[in-house]
Scaffold this active site. Structure first.
Site, PDB file in Angstrom:
ATOM      1  N   ILE A  70      -6.698 -10.028  -2.228  1.00 52.80           N
ATOM      2  CA  ILE A  70      -7.143  -8.650  -2.067  1.00 52.80           C
ATOM      3  C   ILE A  70      -6.488  -7.879  -3.201  1.00 52.80           C
ATOM      4  CG2 ILE A  70      -5.315  -8.055  -0.447  1.00 52.80           C
ATOM      5  CD1 ILE A  70      -7.435  -6.289   1.003  1.00 52.80           C
ATOM      6  N   VAL A  72      -6.672  -4.129  -5.679  1.00 52.37           N
ATOM      7  CA  VAL A  72      -7.181  -2.795  -6.000  1.00 52.37           C
ATOM      8  C   VAL A  72      -6.526  -2.361  -7.305  1.00 52.37           C
ATOM      9  CG1 VAL A  72      -7.250  -0.366  -5.272  1.00 52.37           C
ATOM     10  CG2 VAL A  72      -7.569  -2.177  -3.573  1.00 52.37           C
ATOM     11  N   GLU A 104      -1.053 -15.389   2.722  1.00 53.96           N
ATOM     12  CA  GLU A 104       0.312 -15.500   2.208  1.00 53.96           C
ATOM     13  C   GLU A 104       0.508 -14.387   1.205  1.00 53.96           C
ATOM     14  OE1 GLU A 104      -0.346 -18.922  -1.139  1.00 53.96           O
ATOM     15  OE2 GLU A 104      -0.121 -19.546   0.948  1.00 53.96           O
ATOM     16  N   TYR A 116       0.000  -5.259   6.178  1.00 54.56           N
ATOM     17  CA  TYR A 116      -0.464  -6.350   7.029  1.00 54.56           C
ATOM     18  C   TYR A 116       0.105  -6.225   8.450  1.00 54.56           C
ATOM     19  CZ  TYR A 116      -2.229  -8.606   2.776  1.00 54.56           C
ATOM     20  OH  TYR A 116      -2.902  -8.896   1.622  1.00 54.56           O
TER      21      TYR A 116
END
Length: 147
Positions: A70, A72, A104, A116
């Site tokens: 992920i 950005v 991870e 998370y």
């Protein structure tokens, strides 16, 4: 802020690689990103003002889903784009029949680990010396969300 979550294809790999290079000291190569499109992968992007500002890659096989990446752009971090991507990935995994979403993360990524945890992920393990680091190796924190 008007942003749009969109499915990405292998044609987006070069833009994804550029974002990856700006976000990570040891980024995935474009060639590696190109392998993340196929039957068991879900790749989404977030567009803002007509341009790709971030993306997420999930691998899903049967009841197990794994958030592979992920990302950005640094100048757009802190605006909630990562939260939108993560929320969409969680929803996609649940709708796809996954029972858990695993990931991870670098042990030094305190703000990412906090994100998370805010979404309900719990630490399930540690891989010592897993990631390259400018001063050697860094541990990977293993996390999991039961869906």
């Amino acid at each position: 802020m008007s942003c749009l979550l969109v499915p990405l294809t292998s044609e987006d790999a070069s833009n994804m690689a550029m974002i990856e290079q700006q976000c990570h000291q040891f980024p995935m190569s474009q060639m590696t990103i190109e392998t993340c499109f196929g039957r068991f992968y879900h790749v989404i992007g977030i567009e803002l003002n007509g341009g790709l500002k971030g993306f997420a890659i999930m691998h899903m096989l049967f009841e197990d889903a794994t958030l592979m990446d992920i990302c950005v752009l640094p100048q757009h971090q802190g605006q909630g784009l990562g939260k939108l991507l993560l929320g969409e990935i969680i929803e996609m995994a649940a709708q796809g029949g996954a029972e858990r979403l695993m990931l991870e993360v670098r042990s030094s990524s305190d703000s990412v680990i906090a994100l998370y945890k805010a979404y309900g992920f719990a630490q399930t393990g540690l891989r010592e010396g897993y990631y390259q680091h400018e001063h050697g190796k860094e541990d990977a924190v293993l996390m999991e969300l039961l869906l």
